[in-house]
Design an enzyme around this catalytic site. Structure first.
Site, PDB file in Angstrom:
ATOM      1  N   LYS A 167       0.821  -1.208   0.000  1.00 35.51           N
ATOM      2  CA  LYS A 167       0.000   0.000   0.000  1.00 35.51           C
ATOM      3  C   LYS A 167       0.862   1.268   0.000  1.00 35.51           C
ATOM      4  O   LYS A 167       0.580   2.201  -0.733  1.00 35.51           O
ATOM      5  CB  LYS A 167      -0.946   0.024   1.213  1.00 35.51           C
ATOM      6  CG  LYS A 167      -1.900  -1.172   1.266  1.00 35.51           C
ATOM      7  CD  LYS A 167      -2.927  -1.015   2.373  1.00 35.51           C
ATOM      8  CE  LYS A 167      -2.341  -1.003   3.766  1.00 35.51           C
ATOM      9  NZ  LYS A 167      -1.789  -2.310   4.209  1.00 35.51           N
ATOM     10  N   ARG A 226      -9.804   0.480   8.997  1.00 35.17           N
ATOM     11  CA  ARG A 226      -9.338  -0.854   9.361  1.00 35.17           C
ATOM     12  C   ARG A 226     -10.376  -1.654  10.133  1.00 35.17           C
ATOM     13  O   ARG A 226     -10.108  -2.812  10.473  1.00 35.17           O
ATOM     14  CB  ARG A 226      -8.091  -0.721  10.225  1.00 35.17           C
ATOM     15  CG  ARG A 226      -6.772  -1.056   9.528  1.00 35.17           C
ATOM     16  CD  ARG A 226      -5.683  -0.856  10.545  1.00 35.17           C
ATOM     17  NE  ARG A 226      -4.456  -1.536  10.270  1.00 35.17           N
ATOM     18  CZ  ARG A 226      -3.432  -1.003   9.606  1.00 35.17           C
ATOM     19  NH1 ARG A 226      -3.518   0.193   9.087  1.00 35.17           N
ATOM     20  NH2 ARG A 226      -2.311  -1.676   9.474  1.00 35.17           N
ATOM     21  N   ARG A 275      11.564  -5.845   5.209  1.00 35.22           N
ATOM     22  CA  ARG A 275      11.459  -4.418   5.529  1.00 35.22           C
ATOM     23  C   ARG A 275      12.047  -4.160   6.922  1.00 35.22           C
ATOM     24  O   ARG A 275      12.690  -3.149   7.159  1.00 35.22           O
ATOM     25  CB  ARG A 275       9.998  -3.976   5.470  1.00 35.22           C
ATOM     26  CG  ARG A 275       9.808  -2.475   5.532  1.00 35.22           C
ATOM     27  CD  ARG A 275       8.408  -2.048   5.121  1.00 35.22           C
ATOM     28  NE  ARG A 275       7.413  -2.361   6.131  1.00 35.22           N
ATOM     29  CZ  ARG A 275       6.089  -2.191   5.961  1.00 35.22           C
ATOM     30  NH1 ARG A 275       5.625  -1.726   4.822  1.00 35.22           N
ATOM     31  NH2 ARG A 275       5.248  -2.496   6.915  1.00 35.22           N
ATOM     32  N   ARG A 298      11.197   0.413  11.161  1.00 37.45           N
ATOM     33  CA  ARG A 298       9.893  -0.046  11.662  1.00 37.45           C
ATOM     34  C   ARG A 298      10.094  -1.222  12.608  1.00 37.45           C
ATOM     35  O   ARG A 298      10.311  -2.347  12.178  1.00 37.45           O
ATOM     36  CB  ARG A 298       9.007  -0.486  10.486  1.00 37.45           C
ATOM     37  CG  ARG A 298       8.446   0.634   9.633  1.00 37.45           C
ATOM     38  CD  ARG A 298       7.118   1.151  10.134  1.00 37.45           C
ATOM     39  NE  ARG A 298       6.111   0.144  10.369  1.00 37.45           N
ATOM     40  CZ  ARG A 298       5.091  -0.101   9.563  1.00 37.45           C
ATOM     41  NH1 ARG A 298       4.955   0.539   8.443  1.00 37.45           N
ATOM     42  NH2 ARG A 298       4.191  -1.006   9.892  1.00 37.45           N
TER      43      ARG A 298
HETATM   44  P1  ADP Z   1       1.043  -2.024   8.037  1.00 36.80           P
HETATM   45  O1  ADP Z   1       0.031  -1.865   6.947  1.00 36.80           O
HETATM   46  O2  ADP Z   1       2.368  -2.454   7.553  1.00 36.80           O
HETATM   47  O3  ADP Z   1       0.559  -2.823   9.207  1.00 36.80           O
HETATM   48  P2  ADP Z   1       0.574   0.681   9.057  1.00 36.80           P
HETATM   49  O4  ADP Z   1       1.619   1.709   9.008  1.00 36.80           O
HETATM   50  O5  ADP Z   1      -0.647   0.887   8.242  1.00 36.80           O
HETATM   51  O6  ADP Z   1       1.371  -0.613   8.631  1.00 36.80           O
HETATM   52  O7  ADP Z   1       0.102   0.433  10.567  1.00 36.80           O
HETATM   53  C1  ADP Z   1       1.001   0.195  11.628  1.00 36.80           C
HETATM   54  C2  ADP Z   1       0.235   0.043  12.943  1.00 36.80           C
HETATM   55  O8  ADP Z   1      -0.463   1.268  13.246  1.00 36.80           O
HETATM   56  C3  ADP Z   1      -0.844  -1.026  12.975  1.00 36.80           C
HETATM   57  O9  ADP Z   1      -0.326  -2.304  13.285  1.00 36.80           O
HETATM   58  C4  ADP Z   1      -1.779  -0.481  14.079  1.00 36.80           C
HETATM   59  O10 ADP Z   1      -1.267  -0.733  15.356  1.00 36.80           O
HETATM   60  C5  ADP Z   1      -1.726   1.011  13.857  1.00 36.80           C
HETATM   61  N1  ADP Z   1      -2.797   1.527  12.948  1.00 36.80           N
HETATM   62  C6  ADP Z   1      -2.588   2.122  11.738  1.00 36.80           C
HETATM   63  N2  ADP Z   1      -3.747   2.477  11.181  1.00 36.80           N
HETATM   64  C7  ADP Z   1      -4.731   2.076  12.035  1.00 36.80           C
HETATM   65  C8  ADP Z   1      -6.158   2.137  12.006  1.00 36.80           C
HETATM   66  N3  ADP Z   1      -6.810   2.677  10.970  1.00 36.80           N
HETATM   67  N4  ADP Z   1      -6.837   1.623  13.058  1.00 36.80           N
HETATM   68  C9  ADP Z   1      -6.201   1.079  14.094  1.00 36.80           C
HETATM   69  N5  ADP Z   1      -4.860   0.974  14.181  1.00 36.80           N
HETATM   70  C10 ADP Z   1      -4.122   1.467  13.172  1.00 36.80           C
END
Ligand code: ADP
Length: 193
Positions: free
Chosen positions: A14, A89, A128, A134
């Site tokens: 993404k 999400r 990654r 990260r």
């Molecule tokens: P990835 O898609 O690699 O998991 P993200 O950067 O989208 O990475 O998200 C990292 C973390 O941030 C998630 O594991 C969660 O803890 C939190 N997070 C991100 N977006 C949301 C969301 N919309 N709702 C709840 N938690 C979120």
């Protein structure tokens, strides 16, 4: 406005595809993961509140992300549209987003769902973890927790938008340029329709 959701499990590409799509279509990129990591880096009260949950690979509470997205939409009035990445999400987040956009007289045009096999996801995330800062990509247990959260809570978001006929599936494996072309094709078809 043209608003889209780039959807898919962690590691599905993404972030990579978002960068290209916003450049091509002039959209405003809203990644809740990036917004949350900025809060942590800035050591804000919000950042402190979500730090441990994120480190464990768990979703942060809906109210927090919805509030954050609400503010981001309000702060970006003159844009062509938004690209939502990592949001919504949960079904509750999707419903809240639909409401926020409706208040602005707009809506989600399309949900582009990237499909990647579980083995490939784990491989990409661990890779990654070796090259980025990260910390949630380093530990295989945390990766498994994130994939499990995706399956338990996030997969339902696609079902929500399927009811409105807005979901298009794209194979997220193979060449990055080819995947980008497939995404653009879906967007262009939707734009002229
Ligand atoms: P990835 O898609 O690699 O998991 P993200 O950067 O989208 O990475 O998200 C990292 C973390 O941030 C998630 O594991 C969660 O803890 C939190 N997070 C991100 N977006 C949301 C969301 N919309 N709702 C709840 N938690 C979120």
């Amino acid at each position: 406005m043209f608003n889209l959701i780039l959807f898919g499990p962690p590691g599905s590409g993404k972030g990579t595809q978002s960068e290209r799509l916003i450049a091509k279509y002039g959209l405003k990129h809203l990644s809740t993961g990036d917004l949350l990591r900025n809060e942590i880096a800035g050591q804000t009260p919000l950042g402190m509140a979500v730090k441990n949950l994120m480190a464990e690979g768990k979703l942060v509470p809906d109210e927090i992300v919805i509030e954050m997205i609400d503010a981001a939409i309000e702060n970006n009035t003159r844009v062509n549209g938004f690209l939502f990445d990592g949001f919504p999400r949960t079904t509750a987040q999707a419903e809240a987003l639909d409401k926020l956009l409706a208040q602005k007289g707009t809506e989600i045009a399309i949900v582009l769902a990237l499909q990647v096999s579980q083995e490939e996801l784990i491989k990409r995330l661990l890779n990654r973890g070796r090259t980025s800062d990260r910390s949630d990509d380093v530990n295989e247990e945390v990766i498994a927790a994130r994939i499990s959260e995706y399956e338990k809570k996030t997969a339902a978001v696609a079902e929500h938008y399927k009811k409105f006929g807005k979901v298009e599936y794209i194979k997220g494996e193979g060449n990055v340029d080819d995947i980008f072309d497939l995404l653009c094709k879906e967007i262009d078809e939707k734009k002229v329709a």
